[in-house]
Design a protein around this motif. Structure first.
Motif, PDB file in Angstrom:
ATOM      1  N   UNK A  91       0.827  -1.204   0.000  1.00 25.76           N
ATOM      2  CA  UNK A  91       0.000   0.000   0.000  1.00 25.76           C
ATOM      3  C   UNK A  91       0.862   1.254   0.000  1.00 25.76           C
ATOM      4  N   UNK A  92       1.868   1.292   0.865  1.00 23.42           N
ATOM      5  CA  UNK A  92       2.775   2.428   0.936  1.00 23.42           C
ATOM      6  C   UNK A  92       3.496   2.636  -0.393  1.00 23.42           C
ATOM      7  N   UNK A  93       3.921   1.533  -1.014  1.00 24.25           N
ATOM      8  CA  UNK A  93       4.613   1.596  -2.289  1.00 24.25           C
ATOM      9  C   UNK A  93       3.693   2.166  -3.367  1.00 24.25           C
ATOM     10  N   UNK A  94       2.438   1.692  -3.387  1.00 26.22           N
ATOM     11  CA  UNK A  94       1.471   2.179  -4.372  1.00 26.22           C
ATOM     12  C   UNK A  94       1.184   3.662  -4.185  1.00 26.22           C
ATOM     13  N   UNK A 132       2.026   6.449  -6.904  1.00 28.58           N
ATOM     14  CA  UNK A 132       0.950   7.317  -7.397  1.00 28.58           C
ATOM     15  C   UNK A 132       1.354   8.783  -7.265  1.00 28.58           C
ATOM     16  N   UNK A 133       1.969   9.144  -6.142  1.00 25.68           N
ATOM     17  CA  UNK A 133       2.424  10.517  -5.926  1.00 25.68           C
ATOM     18  C   UNK A 133       3.502  10.895  -6.952  1.00 25.68           C
ATOM     19  N   UNK A 134       4.406   9.956  -7.220  1.00 22.85           N
ATOM     20  CA  UNK A 134       5.492  10.221  -8.161  1.00 22.85           C
ATOM     21  C   UNK A 134       4.952  10.404  -9.577  1.00 22.85           C
ATOM     22  N   UNK A 135       4.005   9.542  -9.969  1.00 19.82           N
ATOM     23  CA  UNK A 135       3.489   9.589 -11.329  1.00 19.82           C
ATOM     24  C   UNK A 135       2.494  10.726 -11.558  1.00 19.82           C
ATOM     25  N   UNK A 136       1.795  11.144 -10.518  1.00 21.67           N
ATOM     26  CA  UNK A 136       0.785  12.189 -10.697  1.00 21.67           C
ATOM     27  C   UNK A 136       1.357  13.584 -10.585  1.00 21.67           C
ATOM     28  N   UNK A 137       2.500  13.753  -9.897  1.00 23.79           N
ATOM     29  CA  UNK A 137       3.064  15.096  -9.755  1.00 23.79           C
ATOM     30  C   UNK A 137       3.753  15.562 -11.033  1.00 23.79           C
TER      31      UNK A 137
END
Length: 41
Positions: free
Chosen positions: A29-32, A36-41
């Motif tokens: 979950x933490x990895x996802x 998600x934060x890395x890909x959406x920013x």
């Protein structure tokens, strides 16, 4: 002294598996979330 308790043993096994899967799930979950934060920013 060394008495075999199948019920206690089984319960301990279930508890350890539960803890392991919870930790694994938490890590995934933490990895996802991080991904998600890395890909959406």
């Amino acid at each position: 002294m060394n008495k075999i308790e199948p019920r206690g043993q089984r319960a301990r096994l279930w508890i350890s598996w539960l803890v392991v899967s919870l930790l694994l799930g938490y890590g995934v979950l933490q990895t996802l979330i991080t991904a998600a934060k890395l890909f959406t920013s």
